[in-house]
Write a protein that holds these residues in place. Structure first.
Motif, mmCIF file in Angstrom:
data_model
loop_
_atom_site.group_PDB
_atom_site.id
_atom_site.type_symbol
_atom_site.label_atom_id
_atom_site.label_comp_id
_atom_site.label_asym_id
_atom_site.label_seq_id
_atom_site.Cartn_x
_atom_site.Cartn_y
_atom_site.Cartn_z
ATOM 1 N N ASP A 133 0.797 -1.232 -0.014
ATOM 2 C CA ASP A 133 -0.009 -0.072 -0.074
ATOM 3 C C ASP A 133 0.816 1.280 -0.179
ATOM 4 N N SER A 134 1.888 0.948 0.328
ATOM 5 C CA SER A 134 2.995 2.345 0.432
ATOM 6 C C SER A 134 3.453 2.921 -1.092
ATOM 7 N N TYR A 163 -6.642 2.108 -8.576
ATOM 8 C CA TYR A 163 -6.084 2.149 -7.395
ATOM 9 C C TYR A 163 -6.425 3.675 -6.637
ATOM 10 N N ARG A 190 -3.455 7.203 -4.772
ATOM 11 C CA ARG A 190 -2.215 6.347 -5.345
ATOM 12 C C ARG A 190 -1.776 6.692 -6.807
#
Lengths: 333, 402
Positions: free
Chosen positions: A23-24, A49, A53
């Motif tokens: 997720d980062s 996403y 993101r």
């Protein structure tokens, strides 16, 4: 399982896989979101996403690359896309002064898991300001890594490795490679990111090259093979660091070295390769290392002149013959 | 004014350097297209260099008796007459004077010559004359001082090869393959252990012979000797004023015709069976030997062959043998008969043939013949049968004339 894909598709799949896994990881740059990227590399990611993101940014390379540096400091794994390497000149402060220095100056307290992707090279009549290579500039910055994938498989491997690495990495993609085809095996185990690859085995000379020139060199090697000249082609894959062991092994076998680069020769990547291999393999060399590169000039807009300003399959072939078949004293080709 | 360079021509496929024997024209001489302007010695022969267009010979000319790589400039053809005094100059000023000279007044020419003759006594000689030696140097053979690639040097050190004993490649630089070749030739004599010495450079012919003879070392060979009667053949030669050697060559060729294996040559693919017997005859010349070839010696009439042999011998004497004259023999003959002290000897089978016949001096009507053979092509009994046929040929010299 191996599939034939385009280079941009391999990059797209690599981003997708990493974003799904972590997720980062996030992407930012001009036109990466709604538009899907100038070369389609981020296609479909905005939908999948979301805008947090896959961030579209204003035309402000210095700012959004700096934002990437800050995000990496804060524990994210940003993938910055700069539309072309020519525009990265505006982001040099973020890349060279910040990203490359902070891990060192902080005594390692701040890792820098930043990836800056940028297309470059001579494409189709983009004129002098949009046709630069500039890789030698980033090669000269300690603290950075520079990767130059030449195939869809390497694009997939090296982008994923870049995202997972805690060091700042510049990923140089050639504009004419985006729509080149190649096999992609997403399950195959990746070699280390900086490991050079022997693309073709040979006995008579070593051609060290990278990026788009790998394909041209391989085609020149095919032609030379018809005349009984066996060229070994080494794809560097990484310009910083360089896998000297693979290069030296090859030169020690063939005793002849030709470096092929699209960029102009003066103070270029080829100069570094030729100099270091001359140091390492001095007593194996049967002739001075040779460099074959682009002309010492801004890239012309005119298509004929543009094509004449960079190496071609034929010019690589000629450079090999010149290296291997020295003429009698005093004579010039 | 335009000047076209004259380069060292490639006169044979093995020629990498040539020796400039002499110039037949002087700088400033007018020459016609096709006219002979210089003589050059290749591997084995002296050949003519012809002018490729009408014009005037112009310097700087390569010095006679120098060894020059093929393709290198040996002189120039100019479309305007240059005075001999200025022909060897290369600066723009000298060239400008030279061009003006023919059309200008006598005083212009005067200026040129006076300037030249006064040059030595001047405290500051003008640039023009001083540049002449530099040009000349560029044309003369490379200075002693070895140029070798790092790899060649490394190899030489590892293999214990003295680079001074290694012949450089075509570019004047010793590369790896040349060191490897030197290593394979085996150890060189340790000259430092003996008395002082000087090196006498090999002529192009000596080098060619050395290479050809070394190449024969890979041929597994054997020798068969026989004492055969030479009386009838010598008698026939005396009566008809024919060369003994020519009659011998014909006798050999006819024996070869009956034993075609002796006309073959070994190749990895198989034996190359040649359809014609071409006899190479070793001929003694100063500092070496040549092997002019008599074509189809088994089938052509004696008169025709005698004329061909006369022409070949004449070419040998004038050193005008061309590449085609001395290559491609299928069988060889070496006759030391003219030396009465020689009873017998054997010769090395040249590349490209299966056998060579050597004979010593005639003694009481007989001579010792030794046939050296490539064992990959023929066997001992084949050689014995060949000798029997040859003996019959020698007995029956009447057939040679037929």
């Amino acid at each position: 399982m191996a599939n034939e894909v385009l280079y941009w598709q391999a990059l797209n799949q690599a981003l997708d896989a990493e974003m799904a896994a972590d997720d980062s990881v996030f992407v930012l740059g001009e036109d990466v979101g709604l538009y899907g990227g100038s070369y389609r590399v981020t296609e479909g990611l905005y939908v999948k996403y979301g805008e947090w993101r896959v961030r579209d940014t204003p035309i402000s390379e210095g700012s959004f690359t700096g934002l990437g540096v800050g995000a990496a400091l804060a524990g994210m794994r940003p993938v910055v896309e700069i539309m072309t390497i020519n525009f990265s000149l505006l982001a040099l402060d973020a890349i060279v002064n910040m990203a490359a220095k902070i891990p060192f100056m902080s005594g390692g307290q701040f890792p820098m898991p930043l990836v800056v992707r940028m297309p470059g090279g001579v494409a189709k009549q983009l004129a002098a300001q949009h046709s630069q290579r500039l890789e030698q500039m980033y090669m000269n910055v300690p603290g950075l890594r520079v990767a130059v994938p030449a195939t869809p498989q390497d694009a997939w491997w090296q982008l994923r490795q870049a995202i997972r690495t805690d060091e700042p990495i510049v990923l140089l993609e050639h504009e004419l490679l985006y729509f080149s085809k190649g096999m992609l095996d997403t399950d195959a185990e990746a070699p280390p990111m900086h490991r050079a690859a022997v693309r073709r085995e040979g006995q008579d000379l070593t051609i060290v090259t990278y990026s788009r020139m790998v394909d041209l060199s391989l085609r020149a090697a095919d032609r030379l093979a018809a005349d009984g000249i066996s060229a070994e082609v080494v794809d560097l894959r990484s310009l910083r660091p360089i896998d000297w062991d693979t290069c030296a092994r090859s030169v020690e076998k063939t005793h002849y070295l030709l470096v092929v680069e699209e960029d102009s020769r003066f103070a270029g990547a080829g100069a570094e390769v030729a100099a270091t291999l001359a140091e390492r393999c001095f007593f194996s060399l049967d002739a001075p290392p040779a460099r074959h590169g682009g002309l010492e000039m801004p890239t012309p807009y005119n298509a004929t002149l543009e094509a004449a300003s960079i190496p071609t399959v034929t010019s690589i072939e000629q450079a090999v013959r010149k290296l291997l078949e020295p003429l009698p004293q005093g004579e010039q080709r | 004014m335009s000047r076209e360079p004259i380069t060292m021509p490639v006169l044979s496929d093995t020629m990498s350097t040539g020796r400039l024997v002499n110039w037949l024209k002087k700088p400033g001489d007018p020459v016609k297209k096709g006219e002979v302007i210089a003589e050059v010695e290749s591997d084995k022969a002296i050949m003519d260099v012809e002018a490729f267009e009408d014009g005037y010979l112009a310097g700087p000319l390569a010095p006679p008796d120098s060894e020059i790589p093929v393709g290198e400039v040996i002189g120039y053809l100019s479309d305007t007459e240059e005075s001999p005094e200025t022909a060897s100059e290369s600066t723009p000023s000298a060239e400008a004077l030279a061009t003006r000279a023919p059309s200008g007044s006598a005083s212009t020419r005067e200026v040129v010559t006076t300037q030249m003759s006064h040059t030595p006594s001047r405290p500051n000689p003008p640039a023009a004359p001083s540049s002449a030696p530099a040009r000349k140097e560029a044309l003369s053979p490379p200075a002693p001082g070895i140029q070798a690639s790092p790899y060649a040097r490394g190899l030489a050190r590892e293999l214990g090869i003295d680079l001074a004993q290694v012949a450089p490649g075509a570019d004047g630089v010793i590369h790896g393959p040349q060191v490897v070749a030197a290593a394979l030739r085996g150890p060189q004599p340790d000259l430092d252990a003996g008395p002082p010495y000087r090196i006498e450079p090999l002529t192009t012919m000596q080098r060619a012979v050395a290479e050809n003879m070394s190449a024969t070392l890979t041929t597994p060979s054997f020798r068969v000797s026989a004492r055969l009667s030479l009386e009838p053949l010598m008698k026939a030669a005396r009566e008809h004023e024919h060369s003994t050697t020519l009659l011998l060559a014909m006798a050999c060729a006819r024996a070869v015709r009956e034993h075609p294996r002796f006309n073959a040559v070994y190749t990895p693919m198989g034996l190359a069976m040649r359809e014609r017997v071409d006899v190479g005859i070793a001929v003694d010349i100063p500092n070496g030997l040549v092997t002019p070839v008599i074509r189809d010696a088994a089938n052509r009439p004696l008169d025709e062959l005698a004329e061909e042999w006369r022409i070949l011998k004449d070419k040998v004497k004038r050193r005008r043998l061309s590449h085609e004259d001395y290559t491609g023999a299928t069988f060889y003959l070496s006759n030391l008969g003219p030396f009465a002290v020689v009873t017998r000897f054997d010769a090395l089978v040249p590349q490209g043939a299966a056998a060579i016949l050597a004979l010593g001096a005639e003694h009481q009507g007989q001579a010792e013949f030794t046939l050296s053979c490539d064992h990959r092509v023929v066997f001992g009994a084949d050689a014995a049968r060949f000798m029997e046929t040859l003996a019959a040929q020698l007995r029956d010299t009447a057939r040679l004339k037929g």
